[in-house]
Design a protein around this motif. Structure first.
Motif, mmCIF file in Angstrom:
data_model
loop_
_atom_site.group_PDB
_atom_site.id
_atom_site.type_symbol
_atom_site.label_atom_id
_atom_site.label_comp_id
_atom_site.label_asym_id
_atom_site.label_seq_id
_atom_site.Cartn_x
_atom_site.Cartn_y
_atom_site.Cartn_z
ATOM 1 N N UNK A 23 -71.940 -32.764 -82.323
ATOM 2 C CA UNK A 23 -72.787 -32.756 -83.597
ATOM 3 C C UNK A 23 -72.624 -31.330 -84.094
ATOM 4 N N UNK A 24 -72.653 -31.004 -85.165
ATOM 5 C CA UNK A 24 -72.967 -29.517 -85.763
ATOM 6 C C UNK A 24 -74.259 -29.092 -85.160
ATOM 7 N N UNK A 25 -74.454 -27.769 -85.310
ATOM 8 C CA UNK A 25 -75.477 -27.209 -84.923
ATOM 9 C C UNK A 25 -76.709 -27.301 -85.932
ATOM 10 N N UNK A 26 -76.468 -27.981 -87.043
ATOM 11 C CA UNK A 26 -77.502 -28.150 -88.249
ATOM 12 C C UNK A 26 -77.778 -29.597 -88.363
ATOM 13 N N UNK A 27 -77.451 -30.298 -87.134
ATOM 14 C CA UNK A 27 -77.835 -31.657 -87.047
ATOM 15 C C UNK A 27 -79.704 -31.927 -87.155
ATOM 16 N N UNK A 28 -80.015 -30.727 -86.904
ATOM 17 C CA UNK A 28 -81.647 -30.887 -87.031
ATOM 18 C C UNK A 28 -82.042 -31.201 -88.261
ATOM 19 N N UNK A 29 -81.372 -30.994 -89.355
ATOM 20 C CA UNK A 29 -81.969 -31.277 -90.440
ATOM 21 C C UNK A 29 -81.733 -32.859 -91.088
ATOM 22 N N UNK A 30 -81.246 -33.501 -90.228
ATOM 23 C CA UNK A 30 -81.050 -35.042 -90.390
ATOM 24 C C UNK A 30 -81.864 -35.860 -89.487
ATOM 25 N N UNK A 31 -83.076 -36.270 -90.440
ATOM 26 C CA UNK A 31 -83.954 -36.835 -89.523
ATOM 27 C C UNK A 31 -83.561 -38.055 -88.711
ATOM 28 N N UNK A 32 -82.710 -38.999 -89.500
ATOM 29 C CA UNK A 32 -82.463 -40.117 -88.862
ATOM 30 C C UNK A 32 -81.790 -40.036 -87.458
ATOM 31 N N UNK A 33 -81.142 -39.070 -87.401
ATOM 32 C CA UNK A 33 -80.179 -38.528 -86.198
ATOM 33 C C UNK A 33 -80.967 -37.915 -85.132
ATOM 34 N N UNK A 34 -82.069 -36.968 -85.640
ATOM 35 C CA UNK A 34 -82.630 -36.086 -84.621
ATOM 36 C C UNK A 34 -84.189 -36.317 -84.635
ATOM 37 N N UNK A 35 -84.734 -37.262 -85.233
ATOM 38 C CA UNK A 35 -86.171 -37.431 -85.321
ATOM 39 C C UNK A 35 -86.476 -37.548 -83.905
ATOM 40 N N UNK A 36 -86.151 -38.882 -83.175
ATOM 41 C CA UNK A 36 -86.843 -39.265 -82.183
ATOM 42 C C UNK A 36 -86.456 -38.300 -81.038
ATOM 43 N N UNK A 37 -85.120 -37.654 -80.912
ATOM 44 C CA UNK A 37 -84.696 -36.584 -79.998
ATOM 45 C C UNK A 37 -85.504 -35.440 -80.112
ATOM 46 N N UNK A 38 -85.545 -35.173 -81.371
ATOM 47 C CA UNK A 38 -86.500 -34.074 -81.470
ATOM 48 C C UNK A 38 -88.027 -34.061 -80.863
ATOM 49 N N UNK A 39 -88.582 -35.464 -80.826
ATOM 50 C CA UNK A 39 -90.010 -35.415 -80.154
ATOM 51 C C UNK A 39 -89.699 -35.274 -78.819
ATOM 52 N N UNK A 40 -88.842 -35.918 -78.188
ATOM 53 C CA UNK A 40 -88.517 -35.678 -76.871
ATOM 54 C C UNK A 40 -88.074 -34.431 -76.462
#
Length: 530
Positions: A23-40
């Motif tokens: 995935x691209x380095x801007x995936x953080x902008x997509x909460x459905x994709x990165x929300x739970x991973x961001x918490x981890x």
């Protein structure tokens, strides 16, 4: 050029998009994709930062935290290093290009040949953790820890349970820091090994925890091997990586694998390379560090764990472990879904608008133990994010322009919203129940509904473990006691692994494993065949 840190604590996280590309380095902008991973990632970074901070203070040398992930923006590093800005938290938005391309070649080979199940899926990208050997400029020692490894599980809970608590005010936190500092310093002074690791139930190298000495020559040699494999053929279960040969023929007589407990690994019992992740990261690390190069060892059999009586000392003795003892915990090895995966499942149930009607606990987790440990994980994540949000709000650089939130603040908001959605779904459910009959009577007696019952609803569990701001102080205190009772001083459920225990303290001593001669007869090293 800046002097390398003594130690870098590292994790590797990736997302795979359609088309087999990372995935691209801007995936953080997509909460459905990165929300739970961001918490981890946030929770992992805070635990790693606390350990690195202790190592810095005790050793007098610099330390840092590094995350390879598309789900966090580099600017969040300053917030994640709150409490000790001297320990940097660095977010890398991409991997070493040569390593990424080499691993992708394995995937492409498997797709064309329609073979090699592990290479065709996401598992092949676990080999990205090889990047730790490219970190010569960053640190003398790289400690790799999987994202689903709890390094210091009670840390974040302190923020909620102890008003005014800091990472230096708890005995468990400081003891854990001392043990990691002793381990890192011992490994740094030694020159015998470039990799220390633990075995697991099947593999000689457990990829979740790796203590490595970065080496660019070794790193490039590994990339070359991956490229050769991707160009000329699939992994061979009989001959292994690079078709080197059967284990009994090619693994050095001095390797620690021959002192494993018999029956504990396929490598020795079957004399082949058919163990868990042999064709991806775990087999690759074993091949590169302990077959191709004699530079790896089992941490429990070295003097950087507790000394064995009569052991020949080949490097400086490490200080005795601290009290209380230091543990680590790996969700992936315990079975059931990982906490961030459970959180995504709660999101799905909420999207179906059936939070209050689901009657089977399997919609939420794989069983009551998985659910409880996931809630304890969520409790710590809530506390940590709340702490960081308040810290960030007090910083003069927290805003970008008038009325605009900074990227770190946005990322914390995404995680907070993800947690609120999942926990809010569970809090609506009075149908699904958890069997708490096996819990101590003092735990069951904390909640009025549990005094005469052997079960509790999801709503009751959530209200106790994660009290809302408007809940009574007494309820919050009960929740704190409940969390401590359910998870113990480590605040999670499951079997923890002692960091510095020697081979003699892990439930059975390591013994010499019989080797095979060329006609398949088992014999001990130096002994005549029977």
């Amino acid at each position: 050029m800046a002097k390398p840190d003594l130690v870098a604590f590292v994790t590797s996280h990736f997302l795979v998009d359609k088309g087999s590309l990372l995935a691209s380095e801007d995936a953080w902008r997509s909460p459905p994709k990165c929300a739970s991973y961001g918490c981890a990632l946030i929770q992992w970074a805070r635990q790693a930062h606390a350990i690195a901070s202790q190592v810095r203070r005790l050793s007098g040398e610099s330390a840092s935290v590094h995350m390879f992930t598309p789900c966090l923006h580099p600017s969040i590093g300053a917030a994640l290093s709150a409490d000790d800005a001297a320990v940097r938290v660095v977010v890398h938005r991409h991997y070493h290009g040569g390593l990424q391309r080499a691993i992708s070649s394995l995937h492409e080979y498997a797709e064309k040949a329609r073979c090699c199940h592990e290479w065709r899926g996401k598992a092949v990208y676990m080999m990205l953790r090889w990047v730790i050997f490219a970190m010569e400029r960053e640190a003398r020692v790289a400690v790799y820890l999987d994202l689903d490894v709890e390094i210091m599980p009670r840390l974040s809970a302190l923020l909620a349970e102890m008003p005014g608590a800091t990472r230096d005010s708890d005995d468990l936190v400081t003891a854990t820091g001392r043990d990691w500092a002793a381990l890192v310093s011992c490994f740094d002074r030694s020159r015998q090994f470039a990799l220390l690791s633990y075995p697991d139930h099947s593999s000689p190298v457990h990829g979740a925890v790796l203590i490595a000495r970065p080496n660019m020559t070794l790193f490039k040699d590994g990339i070359a091997l991956i490229r050769r494999t991707g160009a000329f053929g699939p992994f061979n279960l009989t001959l292994g990586w690079d078709h080197v040969g059967p284990p009994h023929e090619v693994v050095s007589h001095d390797d620690h694998i021959w002192r494993r407990r018999r029956g504990h690994t396929h490598l020795l019992d079957k004399d082949n390379w058919d163990f868990v992740n042999a064709d991806t990261d775990q087999g690759f690390f074993f091949h590169m560090l302990r077959v191709r190069n004699k530079l790896g060892g089992d941490l429990r059999l070295t003097e950087c764990a507790e000394d064995e009586p009569g052991a020949k000392r080949s490097w400086p003795k490490r200080a005795p472990p601290s009290s209380p003892e230091t543990f680590w915990f790996h969700y992936g090895a315990m079975g059931g879904e990982k906490p961030d995966g459970v959180l995504r499942r709660w999101h799905w149930v909420q999207s179906q608008r059936v939070c209050a009607r689901v009657e089977s606990i399997n919609y939420f987790a794989d069983g009551s133990e998985v659910l409880l440990r996931s809630l304890l994980w969520a409790r710590r994540a809530v506390a940590e994010v709340d702490y960081l949000q308040r810290w960030l709000a007090e910083q003069p650089h927290a805003l970008k322009g008038t009325g605009a939130k900074s990227v770190p603040a946005i990322q914390l908001d995404i995680c907070a919203a993800s947690l609120a959605t999942g926990l809010g779904c569970l809090a609506q459910n009075n149908k699904s129940t958890i069997n708490i009959g096996g819990r101590p009577a003092r735990v069951r007696g904390r909640h009025p509904a549990w005094k005469t019952s052997r079960s509790a609803t999801l709503a009751e569990i959530v209200s106790m473990l994660i009290p809302r701001a408007e809940d009574s102080t007494e309820l919050a205190r009960q929740g704190t006691r409940l969390a401590a009772s359910l998870g113990g001083e480590h605040a999670f459920l499951g079997r923890a692994i002692p960091l510095l225990a020697s081979a003699q303290r892990i439930g059975g001593s390591y013994t010499i494993v019989p080797r095979w001669n060329d006609v398949g007869v088992q014999r001990h090293k130096g002994a005549a065949p029977h």
